[in-house]
Design a protein around this motif. Structure first.
Motif, PDB file in Angstrom:
ATOM      1  N   THR A  25       0.848  -1.181   0.000  1.00 38.32           N
ATOM      2  CA  THR A  25       0.000   0.000   0.000  1.00 38.32           C
ATOM      3  C   THR A  25       0.885   1.233   0.000  1.00 38.32           C
ATOM      4  OG1 THR A  25      -1.714  -1.181   1.206  1.00 38.32           O
ATOM      5  CG2 THR A  25      -1.829   1.212   1.237  1.00 38.32           C
ATOM      6  N   PRO A  62      -3.934   0.680  -2.514  1.00 39.33           N
ATOM      7  CA  PRO A  62      -3.309  -0.639  -2.656  1.00 39.33           C
ATOM      8  C   PRO A  62      -2.666  -0.773  -4.039  1.00 39.33           C
ATOM      9  CG  PRO A  62      -5.694  -0.821  -2.760  1.00 39.33           C
ATOM     10  CD  PRO A  62      -5.385   0.612  -2.462  1.00 39.33           C
ATOM     11  N   SER A 113      -4.448   6.282   1.255  1.00 36.15           N
ATOM     12  CA  SER A 113      -3.675   5.093   0.911  1.00 36.15           C
ATOM     13  C   SER A 113      -4.279   4.441  -0.328  1.00 36.15           C
ATOM     14  CB  SER A 113      -3.685   4.093   2.057  1.00 36.15           C
ATOM     15  OG  SER A 113      -3.113   4.654   3.200  1.00 36.15           O
TER      16      SER A 113
END
Length: 149
Positions: free
Chosen positions: A79, A88, A86
């Motif tokens: 991440t 992924p 954030s």
């Protein structure tokens, strides 16, 4: 000696051939530049997948602590964060040696509709003050010797 009519005719012939060629070359150059531009975003400024479409972009930030995992078939999942948001990321391949948790990274790829960034290239960000590992080790040993005195 050429008459004024012949000069005008040559000039208009020149303009009808050269100007369209020049305009075409300029348009082709501008098109090529727009197709090869790759924008860089932090996780908090990354547009939605629908806005990006299939355009390739760069994602820059830190690898979030506790998220870096590498499977046996070289599938890397981590991440990227900028502290505010954030994203992924998945990557198939071998990571650069400097990629680690809480370290800077730049991933180039495409944002999938489900919000996962599929990286095609991963680069480790580091400051411009490079220091060879041997030099770092020698400095640490010297500092430890001075601390013992």
């Amino acid at each position: 000696m050429a008459t004024p009519f012949e000069k005008r005719r040559r000039r208009s012939l020149f303009l009808t051939l050269v100007l369209p060629a020049f305009a075409g070359a300029a348009a082709l150059s501008l098109w090529a530049v727009t197709k090869t531009q790759v924008y860089a975003y932090a996780p908090s400024s990354l547009p939605a997948p629908a806005e990006l479409g299939d355009r390739e972009v760069r994602l820059a930030g830190l690898v979030q602590e506790g998220t870096l995992s590498i499977s046996e078939d070289d599938l890397v999942v981590f991440t990227v964060t900028d502290g505010a948001a954030s994203v992924p990321v998945t990557f198939e391949g071998i990571l650069p040696a400097l990629v680690a948790e809480n370290e800077g990274i730049i991933a180039q790829g495409r944002l999938q509709p489900e919000g996962i960034f599929r990286a095609e290239t991963v680069l480790a960000r580091h400051d411009e003050n490079y220091e060879a590992p041997e030099v770092t080790k020698a400095l640490q040993e010297a500092a430890e010797k001075n601390a013992d005195l």
